[in-house]
Scaffold this motif. Structure first.
Motif, mmCIF file in Angstrom:
data_model
loop_
_atom_site.group_PDB
_atom_site.id
_atom_site.type_symbol
_atom_site.label_atom_id
_atom_site.label_comp_id
_atom_site.label_asym_id
_atom_site.label_seq_id
_atom_site.Cartn_x
_atom_site.Cartn_y
_atom_site.Cartn_z
ATOM 1 N N ALA A 90 0.835 -1.198 0.000
ATOM 2 C CA ALA A 90 0.000 0.000 0.000
ATOM 3 C C ALA A 90 0.872 1.251 0.000
ATOM 4 N N ASP A 91 0.408 2.304 -0.693
ATOM 5 C CA ASP A 91 1.107 3.587 -0.663
ATOM 6 C C ASP A 91 1.005 4.183 0.740
ATOM 7 N N SER A 92 2.076 4.837 1.175
ATOM 8 C CA SER A 92 2.072 5.391 2.527
ATOM 9 C C SER A 92 3.112 6.484 2.662
ATOM 10 N N TYR A 93 3.000 7.219 3.750
ATOM 11 C CA TYR A 93 4.009 8.196 4.145
ATOM 12 C C TYR A 93 4.545 7.793 5.511
ATOM 13 N N THR A 94 5.848 8.027 5.731
ATOM 14 C CA THR A 94 6.473 7.717 7.008
ATOM 15 C C THR A 94 6.915 9.014 7.670
ATOM 16 N N PHE A 95 6.638 9.116 8.966
ATOM 17 C CA PHE A 95 7.047 10.298 9.733
ATOM 18 C C PHE A 95 7.677 9.853 11.040
ATOM 19 N N THR A 96 8.659 10.641 11.496
ATOM 20 C CA THR A 96 9.260 10.429 12.802
ATOM 21 C C THR A 96 8.880 11.607 13.691
ATOM 22 N N GLY B 116 -10.237 -4.424 -0.396
ATOM 23 C CA GLY B 116 -10.025 -5.794 -0.833
ATOM 24 C C GLY B 116 -10.271 -6.773 0.299
ATOM 25 N N ARG B 117 -10.229 -8.021 -0.024
ATOM 26 C CA ARG B 117 -10.405 -9.080 0.965
ATOM 27 C C ARG B 117 -9.110 -9.266 1.751
ATOM 28 N N GLU B 118 -9.231 -9.506 3.051
ATOM 29 C CA GLU B 118 -8.053 -9.714 3.897
ATOM 30 C C GLU B 118 -7.739 -11.205 3.942
ATOM 31 N N GLU C 223 12.909 -16.809 8.538
ATOM 32 C CA GLU C 223 13.216 -18.226 8.714
ATOM 33 C C GLU C 223 12.228 -18.818 9.714
ATOM 34 N N GLY C 224 12.057 -20.130 9.640
ATOM 35 C CA GLY C 224 11.226 -20.822 10.613
ATOM 36 C C GLY C 224 9.751 -20.652 10.354
ATOM 37 N N MET C 225 9.230 -19.497 10.712
ATOM 38 C CA MET C 225 7.790 -19.273 10.579
ATOM 39 C C MET C 225 7.490 -17.804 10.321
ATOM 40 N N ALA C 226 6.341 -17.572 9.733
ATOM 41 C CA ALA C 226 5.787 -16.222 9.592
ATOM 42 C C ALA C 226 4.362 -16.354 9.077
ATOM 43 N N ARG C 227 3.579 -15.350 9.375
ATOM 44 C CA ARG C 227 2.253 -15.244 8.766
ATOM 45 C C ARG C 227 2.263 -14.013 7.866
ATOM 46 N N VAL C 228 1.920 -14.220 6.603
ATOM 47 C CA VAL C 228 1.927 -13.124 5.634
ATOM 48 C C VAL C 228 0.484 -12.702 5.368
ATOM 49 N N ASP C 229 0.205 -11.425 5.606
ATOM 50 C CA ASP C 229 -1.144 -10.884 5.435
ATOM 51 C C ASP C 229 -1.200 -10.048 4.162
ATOM 52 N N VAL C 230 -2.169 -10.328 3.320
ATOM 53 C CA VAL C 230 -2.299 -9.601 2.059
ATOM 54 C C VAL C 230 -3.739 -9.154 1.854
ATOM 55 N N PHE C 231 -3.901 -8.212 0.946
ATOM 56 C CA PHE C 231 -5.218 -7.837 0.448
ATOM 57 C C PHE C 231 -5.364 -8.384 -0.966
ATOM 58 N N LEU C 232 -6.534 -8.895 -1.274
ATOM 59 C CA LEU C 232 -6.855 -9.329 -2.632
ATOM 60 C C LEU C 232 -7.945 -8.411 -3.155
ATOM 61 N N GLU D 201 -5.471 -8.116 -7.739
ATOM 62 C CA GLU D 201 -4.147 -7.659 -7.316
ATOM 63 C C GLU D 201 -3.875 -8.172 -5.906
ATOM 64 N N ILE D 202 -2.659 -8.608 -5.654
ATOM 65 C CA ILE D 202 -2.269 -9.056 -4.322
ATOM 66 C C ILE D 202 -1.347 -7.995 -3.736
ATOM 67 N N ILE D 203 -1.807 -7.354 -2.671
ATOM 68 C CA ILE D 203 -1.058 -6.266 -2.042
ATOM 69 C C ILE D 203 -0.706 -6.696 -0.626
ATOM 70 N N ILE D 204 0.588 -6.711 -0.319
ATOM 71 C CA ILE D 204 1.033 -7.183 0.997
ATOM 72 C C ILE D 204 0.732 -6.142 2.067
ATOM 73 N N ASN D 205 0.127 -6.612 3.140
ATOM 74 C CA ASN D 205 -0.148 -5.740 4.284
ATOM 75 C C ASN D 205 1.019 -5.789 5.263
ATOM 76 N N GLU D 206 1.333 -6.979 5.791
ATOM 77 C CA GLU D 206 2.468 -7.097 6.699
ATOM 78 C C GLU D 206 2.892 -8.550 6.851
ATOM 79 N N ILE D 207 4.075 -8.740 7.438
ATOM 80 C CA ILE D 207 4.621 -10.066 7.721
ATOM 81 C C ILE D 207 4.878 -10.140 9.221
#
Length: 366
Positions: free
Chosen positions: A155-161, A225-227, A295-304, A309-315
């Motif tokens: 997803a498009d985003s802006y980062t701020f500190t 999209g669908r989660e 490594e080992g394990m992770a859950r990958v969350d995407v939007f469909l 289109e498959i857009i990655i939300n987070e890992i």
């Protein structure tokens, strides 16, 4: 002979209570014929405690009130020791050799490479990603940058500190990303500090809320999209579970829906997808896992999206292991029981440790 597994849980994190729930479930599911479990709870002040399995939690059946039962038996690491790397802080006894550590610490200081670095220094095998994979996956800003370089969509985003907070303009961001928006801390999980924003008033409050939990925040477009979520298991040759779908009752999949309210969302496993969609989501999930050095394990969350289109939300490198968590549920529906999943994760940890131990640690010039 049984392997000795150190289960580390709790932690100085906003996700402390989630970790307690996960630890309870892992302890219940682990094969007691194969493993002897040593319980090490970390309280909210950061102190380590030795626990007995019969009373290590208070209000264990209530996700809203669950708490760590503190003890007088403190624990400390002794780096450099070959055998007794864990000792009681009374200085009178060691805990003996551990074959592997299973860190079930969600969020800050547990999922961000901190505990992983300490375990690497202590040369103890541990479940899950090592330092780099944990750190870059935890930081949503850095993860997005790496995923883009790998050719994956985010997803498009802006980062701020905090230093650039004065540059945040609701009008400019609304013009660029539209409404609604999501505002989130860069280094948190379980939807902690995340807000959905549809007005300027909500926007300002959400920025303040996100900065409570991190020094860096993301302001992100809302993806329609669908989660979909996919579990990954493995080291050099990871495999993907069947995907599942999160159908949130409210605006988004909040902390309460994930860990407290069993009716806060519907978990549809498997997700209603055609074969092509399943394959593409699994491929993207594995690519994301490898791009972030997991490594080992992770859950990958995407939007469909409607356009497929498959857009990655987070890992998530230490996904939830509670009774309503997607990671173990997806593997159960993929043919791996909760107990077998824990067994495979432990074996992967030991295999990686053996691989790392085979590397040369000194250099002699010819």
């Amino acid at each position: 002979m049984k392997k000795r597994v150190g289960l580390i849980f709790g932690g100085k994190s906003a996700e402390h209570e989630v970790s307690l729930q996960s630890a309870k479930n892992v302890l219940e599911a682990i094969d007691k014929d194969k493993y002897e479990v040593l319980l090490i709870g970390i309280d909210k002040e950061g102190k380590w405690h030795m626990h007995d399995s019969s009373h290590f939690l208070l209000n264990a059946e209530d996700p809203k009130l669950i708490a760590l039962n503190k003890t007088n038996e403190g624990v400390a690491f002794v780096p450099g020791e070959t055998q007794n790397k864990l000792v009681k802080t009374d200085g009178k006894s060691a805990l003996g050799e551990l074959d592997v550590i299973f860190p079930i610490l969600h969020g800050t200081l547990g999922e961000d490479g901190s505990i992983q670095g300490m375990l690497r220094v202590a040369e103890i095998p541990f479940v899950g990603s090592s330092v780099l994979g944990s750190a870059v996956s935890m930081d949503k800003d850095i993860a997005k940058r790496l995923l883009r370089v790998a050719g994956l969509k985010v997803a498009d985003s802006y980062t701020f500190t905090r230093a650039t907070r004065e540059n945040i303009s609701f009008e400019d961001i609304e013009k660029s990303l539209g409404l609604p928006l999501f505002i989130k801390p860069a280094n948190q999980g379980s939807s902690v500090g995340v807000s959905k924003v549809e007005s300027k008033e909500e926007f300002n409050a959400a920025v303040t809320e996100a900065f409570k939990y991190d020094h860096k925040i993301l302001i992100e477009e809302a993806i329609r999209g669908r989660e979909i979520e996919c579990s990954i298991l493995g080291n050099e040759y990871p495999k993907a579970s069947i995907p599942g779908e999160i159908i949130a009752v409210n605006d988004f999949y909040s902390y309460e829906a994930k860990y407290i309210d069993e009716h806060g969302a519907t978990l549809q496993i498997p997700a209603e997808l055609n074969e092509k969609q399943v394959k593409e989501i699994q491929d993207v999930a594995i690519q994301a896992f490898q791009a972030l050095n997991c490594e080992g394990m992770a859950r990958v969350d995407v939007f469909l999206t409607e356009a497929d289109e498959i857009i990655i939300n987070e890992i998530n490198t230490i996904p939830g292991f509670t009774k309503i968590s997607m990671y173990p549920k997806l593997w159960e529906h993929s043919g791996i029981s909760y107990s077998d999943l824990i067994d495979q994760l432990i074996q992967l940890a030991i295999e990686r440790h053996e691989r790392d131990s085979a590397l040369e640690s000194s250099f002699e010039a010819e």
